[in-house]
Design a protein around this motif. Structure first.
Motif, PDB file in Angstrom:
ATOM      1  N   LEU A  95      -3.258   6.161   5.514  1.00  0.00           N
ATOM      2  CA  LEU A  95      -3.059   4.901   4.814  1.00  0.00           C
ATOM      3  C   LEU A  95      -2.737   3.773   5.799  1.00  0.00           C
TER       4      LEU A  95
ATOM      5  N   GLN B  73      -4.879  -0.164   6.844  1.00  0.00           N
ATOM      6  CA  GLN B  73      -4.256  -1.468   6.618  1.00  0.00           C
ATOM      7  C   GLN B  73      -4.405  -2.410   7.806  1.00  0.00           C
TER       8      GLN B  73
ATOM      9  N   HIS C 287     -11.733   3.436  -0.514  1.00  0.00           N
ATOM     10  CA  HIS C 287     -10.998   2.864  -1.631  1.00  0.00           C
ATOM     11  C   HIS C 287     -11.708   3.073  -2.967  1.00  0.00           C
TER      12      HIS C 287
ATOM     13  N   PRO D 204       0.811  -1.232   0.000  1.00  0.00           N
ATOM     14  CA  PRO D 204       0.000   0.000   0.000  1.00  0.00           C
ATOM     15  C   PRO D 204       0.842   1.279   0.000  1.00  0.00           C
TER      16      PRO D 204
ATOM     17  N   GLN E  41       2.641   4.555  -3.692  1.00  0.00           N
ATOM     18  CA  GLN E  41       2.270   5.965  -3.582  1.00  0.00           C
ATOM     19  C   GLN E  41       3.359   6.886  -4.137  1.00  0.00           C
TER      20      GLN E  41
END
Length: 181
Positions: free
Chosen positions: A78, A82, A180, A23, A27
């Motif tokens: 972020l 997770q 998302h 994840p 970015q």
């Protein structure tokens, strides 16, 4: 000539580090995501030593990022997406101290931003149990063995199976679906 590429470090533990790399790695402004171990007492621990629970380390990721491109606040957002922030005993299928979620701060500014982010998540009412992720001062970070680095790229099928089988993917979908989309 002025160097506008300002780099900072962020460190997060969120259960199995395999699932914490992708994840962040995808970015903009993030130049490195390293799987490793931190927060314990043994120097240069091995994966087996950390998994034993006797070293006190957590599996974590250390992220090198440019805050002018991807802010620490965005990293925190972020990170929360997770993990199960209500579970201090590990994450999903993985249990024990080496899998506990932790935000490790490197500066007082990171500490303040992490505390505010945690409070904001608690106040949001998104979860019906308390947010229990500790915010701790960063300690020595030891990179994990090479076979753990970029696991999602080296073993995509195993990575996907693990993410699904551990319950992480379903949890993220249930709790963060609108974030998302």
């Amino acid at each position: 000539m002025e160097d506008n590429n300002r780099q900072e470090i962020a460190t997060f533990a969120g259960g199995c580090f395999w699932c914490m790399v992708k994840p962040f790695d995808e970015q903009p402004g993030i130049s490195a995501v390293i799987s490793g171990y931190t927060g314990g007492t043994t120097e240069n621990p091995t994966y087996e030593e950390v998994c034993s629970g006797l070293t006190g380390h957590t599996e974590a990721v250390q992220i090198t990022f440019d805050p002018t491109v991807f802010s620490y606040d965005k990293l925190l957002d972020l990170f929360w997406m997770q993990i199960d922030p209500t579970d201090s005993g590990g994450q999903f299928y993985d249990r024990g101290v080496s899998y506990r979620p932790v935000i490790y701060y490197h500066t007082e500014q990171q500490k303040l931003l992490a505390e505010q982010s945690k409070k904001d998540l608690e106040d949001s009412g998104r979860f019906d149990r308390p947010i229990v992720v500790p915010i701790e001062k960063a300690q020595t970070f030891y990179p994990a063995e090479d076979y753990h680095q970029q696991f999602y790229k080296k073993n995509p099928q195993r990575y996907t199976s693990y993410q699904m089988g551990s319950g992480r993917a379903g949890f993220i979908q249930r709790h963060w679906r609108e974030s998302h989309e």
